[in-house]
Design a protein around this motif. Structure first.
Motif, PDB file in Angstrom:
ATOM      1  N   GLN A 104      -5.176  21.149  34.261  1.00 56.23           N
ATOM      2  CA  GLN A 104      -4.465  19.978  34.797  1.00 56.23           C
ATOM      3  C   GLN A 104      -5.086  18.663  34.326  1.00 56.23           C
ATOM      4  OE1 GLN A 104      -4.866  21.190  38.848  1.00 56.23           O
ATOM      5  NE2 GLN A 104      -2.972  22.385  38.852  1.00 56.23           N
ATOM      6  N   ARG A 131      -4.234   7.470  40.730  1.00 55.22           N
ATOM      7  CA  ARG A 131      -5.393   7.801  41.574  1.00 55.22           C
ATOM      8  C   ARG A 131      -5.615   9.318  41.633  1.00 55.22           C
ATOM      9  NH1 ARG A 131      -7.406   3.259  43.919  1.00 55.22           N
ATOM     10  NH2 ARG A 131      -5.949   1.692  44.696  1.00 55.22           N
TER      11      ARG A 131
ATOM     12  N   THR B   3     -16.677  14.329  38.842  1.00 52.15           N
ATOM     13  CA  THR B   3     -15.604  15.042  39.536  1.00 52.15           C
ATOM     14  C   THR B   3     -15.529  14.607  40.998  1.00 52.15           C
ATOM     15  OG1 THR B   3     -16.080  16.859  38.077  1.00 52.15           O
ATOM     16  CG2 THR B   3     -14.705  17.346  39.965  1.00 52.15           C
ATOM     17  N   GLN B   6     -13.818  11.334  41.389  1.00 48.81           N
ATOM     18  CA  GLN B   6     -12.387  11.526  41.127  1.00 48.81           C
ATOM     19  C   GLN B   6     -11.687  12.133  42.346  1.00 48.81           C
ATOM     20  OE1 GLN B   6     -11.466  13.886  37.647  1.00 48.81           O
ATOM     21  NE2 GLN B   6      -9.315  13.938  38.212  1.00 48.81           N
ATOM     22  N   GLN B   7     -12.359  13.078  42.981  1.00 48.17           N
ATOM     23  CA  GLN B   7     -11.755  13.747  44.142  1.00 48.17           C
ATOM     24  C   GLN B   7     -11.655  12.768  45.326  1.00 48.17           C
ATOM     25  OE1 GLN B   7     -10.588  17.158  44.044  1.00 48.17           O
ATOM     26  NE2 GLN B   7     -10.954  16.868  41.887  1.00 48.17           N
ATOM     27  N   GLN B   9     -11.339   9.509  45.059  1.00 50.60           N
ATOM     28  CA  GLN B   9     -10.233   8.609  44.703  1.00 50.60           C
ATOM     29  C   GLN B   9      -8.893   9.265  45.024  1.00 50.60           C
ATOM     30  OE1 GLN B   9      -9.794   6.243  41.515  1.00 50.60           O
ATOM     31  NE2 GLN B   9     -11.722   5.206  41.816  1.00 50.60           N
ATOM     32  N   ALA B  10      -8.822  10.569  44.779  1.00 55.34           N
ATOM     33  CA  ALA B  10      -7.576  11.293  45.039  1.00 55.34           C
ATOM     34  C   ALA B  10      -7.282  11.316  46.538  1.00 55.34           C
ATOM     35  CB  ALA B  10      -7.663  12.705  44.482  1.00 55.34           C
ATOM     36  N   TYR B  12      -8.012   9.013  48.599  1.00 56.75           N
ATOM     37  CA  TYR B  12      -7.480   7.684  48.900  1.00 56.75           C
ATOM     38  C   TYR B  12      -6.029   7.557  48.420  1.00 56.75           C
ATOM     39  CZ  TYR B  12      -7.029   2.649  49.197  1.00 56.75           C
ATOM     40  OH  TYR B  12      -6.583   1.397  49.507  1.00 56.75           O
ATOM     41  N   ALA B  13      -5.689   8.273  47.340  1.00 56.28           N
ATOM     42  CA  ALA B  13      -4.312   8.214  46.812  1.00 56.28           C
ATOM     43  C   ALA B  13      -3.305   8.583  47.891  1.00 56.28           C
ATOM     44  CB  ALA B  13      -4.174   9.160  45.619  1.00 56.28           C
ATOM     45  N   PRO B 104      -4.876  17.265  39.010  1.00 54.92           N
ATOM     46  CA  PRO B 104      -6.160  17.998  38.988  1.00 54.92           C
ATOM     47  C   PRO B 104      -7.016  17.721  40.224  1.00 54.92           C
ATOM     48  CG  PRO B 104      -6.274  16.093  37.554  1.00 54.92           C
ATOM     49  CD  PRO B 104      -4.883  16.111  38.108  1.00 54.92           C
ATOM     50  N   ILE B 105      -6.521  18.133  41.356  1.00 55.04           N
ATOM     51  CA  ILE B 105      -7.279  17.922  42.600  1.00 55.04           C
ATOM     52  C   ILE B 105      -7.334  19.220  43.388  1.00 55.04           C
ATOM     53  CG2 ILE B 105      -6.895  15.440  42.915  1.00 55.04           C
ATOM     54  CD1 ILE B 105      -4.581  16.334  44.829  1.00 55.04           C
ATOM     55  N   ARG B 106      -8.403  19.345  44.155  1.00 57.75           N
ATOM     56  CA  ARG B 106      -8.542  20.535  44.992  1.00 57.75           C
ATOM     57  C   ARG B 106      -7.641  20.368  46.214  1.00 57.75           C
ATOM     58  NH1 ARG B 106     -12.312  23.299  42.674  1.00 57.75           N
ATOM     59  NH2 ARG B 106     -13.863  22.193  41.451  1.00 57.75           N
TER      60      ARG B 106
END
Lengths: 288, 274
Positions: A104, A131, B3, B6-7, B9-10, B12-13, B104-106
């Motif tokens: 991904q 984000r 990572t 990034q996670q 930040q996700a 917060y998305a 690409p997020i858990r």
């Protein structure tokens, strides 16, 4: 040049017996009947039938086929949205089924239907998307304006709800969303379907630019033969889930005789190989 | 970028997206708030109504506060439930589900973002209803242990998160009617948890169910803190059961969700917009 995508004997079917309601599974006779195409029963549809091909890094690879030929299913399998029933896929060496997050991070996808939160503006939708890929707000806001301008979208429409935009404009925002994450592989599932000729050319120019400037690998599905011919270095023709031919557009044209003394087109090749015509302008609804 | 960053930040998305959705649907939010206030008030007025019907034998002010606490705690917990179970439903409605599940997020990050928003949203929403109710009924909260109540509700949210994550698989598995199916979970919790009555009035079988409902402990704990001013330390018997339920339910919820997602990817159910 290394292989960006390897698709090896991939097989995907829908409407499997496992989907039969649990109470029918208890009655073995009913469960067995559901494998058949009997009246009122689930039909077993093979969407992708032992498909194999390789896409080189930096290549624009086309998958040409009519509605229901398995193009979208193939894209979804590579995009980690579907799991194959057989065969294997590698994306820069990673298995989408076993290492989905690694895959991904390398890909993004634009589908035929521009899917957005319709009440939100392009800026809000793209901020959300960016984000998810680890981008910061400040960086994204700047890039959104830059990319949407590059795609010919007026600046004042960036803050209006998506529902007020035309389908063509929405599709451009979808492309912008995919470009924001700077994917190494871009999966374009009929990205220009429903766009006017000018928008279509703008999108096609962006696709070429992406490959030339960033070296992005592009897998494009289409039933627009002109698009396949002008954009793709190699084209696989998909029919009923199977690859019936795979080569450069020029070499594919050698497979069919010309019509009325004219040199053959990709459409002639398709008709020659499958015995049917491609239908342009229809939205594909497959894989569901 | 690492990572972990990034996670985060996700996470917060999802919060930012939901805030934007609330802003864009402000008219609906206003309607929902007015509805919720009216609903809480009409239930709370039953307390005064009972006093009027039964005479001096019934302490109307006590009943009002009893019912106010029931409606507020229930509103808060059900808002958390709704926002988490809508994790899939909203995206199915908008058609964005494939895009989000391809990121690409858990899944735990996905859930965390939605959950944090649900808790903040539920707190603000409930605080507004509390403000209106307290002023209208002139409720005296000077002896109430507000800090203790907040602690019990915060602990209760954790257990509700696990239940909600489990229920959120229904819209994933049943595209057409999955969202409506989640109502059964909330309806059973409402029945057995003693929202508007003590659980002791329930038949034995339902009383047994009330033991495994986290809402039972939250309601009882908040009532003790608000009605009797029980100190925070003495509220521990209502806090530890819901924390244990949360510690068990959240990992199970995440596991169930991952299995359901895998099933949906195997059968092609993600692509359907129901």
């Amino acid at each position: 040049m290394s292989d960006a995508i390897i698709v090896n004997k991939v097989y995907k079917k829908f409407g499997k017996p496992a989907e039969t309601p649990w109470w029918k599974l208890l009655l073995k006779r009913d469960a067995n009947k559901s494998k058949t195409n009997g009246k009122g029963r689930r039909r077993l549809v093979t969407a992708v039938d032992h498909v194999s091909f390789k896409v080189k890094e930096g290549e624009i690879f086309g998958v040409l086929g009519p509605n229901g030929s398995g193009k979208s299913t193939l894209i979804r399998l590579i995009a980690t949205l579907l799991l194959p029933d057989g065969g294997g896929i590698r994306v820069f060496g990673h298995d989408p089924e076993k290492e989905p997050i690694k895959v991904q991070r390398l890909i993004n996808r634009v589908s035929v239907e521009a899917s957005f939160f319709k009440k939100l503006s392009p800026m809000e939708n793209l901020l959300y998307g960016a984000r998810l890929y680890g981008m910061g707000g400040k960086e994204t806001r700047k890039k959104v304006v830059e990319i949407l301008n590059r795609l010919g979208l007026e600046e004042n429409s960036i803050f209006r709800p998506m529902e007020e935009m035309s389908r063509g404009m929405q599709q451009k925002v979808a492309i912008a969303r995919a470009l924001l994450s700077r994917p190494r592989i871009l999966l374009l599932d009929e990205p220009t379907t429903g766009l006017d000729p000018v928008s279509k050319r703008e999108v096609q120019a962006v696709v070429r630019e992406l490959r030339e400037q960033d070296g992005t690998t592009i897998l494009l599905t289409t039933h627009d033969m002109m698009e396949a011919e002008v954009l793709c270095e190699r084209v696989a023709i998909l029919h009923k889930g199977k690859v019936v031919a795979l080569d450069t557009p020029e070499k594919l044209k050698e497979l069919a005789p010309g019509v009325d003394g004219k040199p053959p087109t990709l459409e002639d090749v398709f008709i020659h190989l499958t015995g049917r015509k491609l239908t342009n302008g229809e939205l594909e609804k497959e894989g569901a | 970028m690492s990572t972990t960053v990034q996670q985060i930040q996700a996470t917060y998305a999802f919060m930012e997206r939901n805030v934007n959705l609330v802003k864009r649907y402000w008219a609906w939010e206003l309607v929902w708030l007015v509805y919720s206030i009216a609903n809480s008030l009409s239930v709370s007025y039953i307390g005064l109504g009972m006093e009027s019907l039964a005479g001096a034998e019934v302490d109307g002010r006590f009943l009002v506060l009893y019912l106010v606490i029931g409606t507020l705690v229930w509103r808060y917990l059900s808002l958390i439930f709704i926002w988490i179970t809508e994790i899939i439903q909203i995206e199915r409605w908008e058609g964005t589900i494939e895009y989000t599940l391809m990121a690409p997020i858990r899944r735990v990050v996905h859930m965390a973002g939605q959950t944090l928003f649900a808790v903040v949203y539920g707190t603000i929403f409930t605080a507004i209803i509390l403000f209106v109710t307290v002023n209208l009924f002139e409720i005296d909260l000077s002896k109430a242990n507000l800090v203790g109540s907040v602690l019990v509700m915060a602990a209760g949210s954790i257990s509700f998160i696990g239940i909600s994550v489990m229920a959120s698989v229904l819209p994933l598995l049943f595209p057409e009617r999955g969202a409506q199916m989640t109502h059964i979970v909330i309806a059973i919790l409402l029945l057995v948890s003693g929202v508007y009555y003590p659980v002791t009035v329930l038949p034995d079988a339902l009383q047994k169910l009330s033991v495994i409902s986290p809402a039972t402990y939250v309601l009882e704990g908040v009532r003790q803190a608000m009605l009797e001013g029980t100190n925070t330390g003495a509220l521990w018997p209502f806090i530890w059961p819901v924390l244990i339920m949360g510690v068990i339910a959240i990992p199970i919820g995440l596991w169930v969700f991952e299995q359901a997602e895998r099933y949906a990817k195997r059968t092609g159910k993600l692509a359907r917009n129901g």
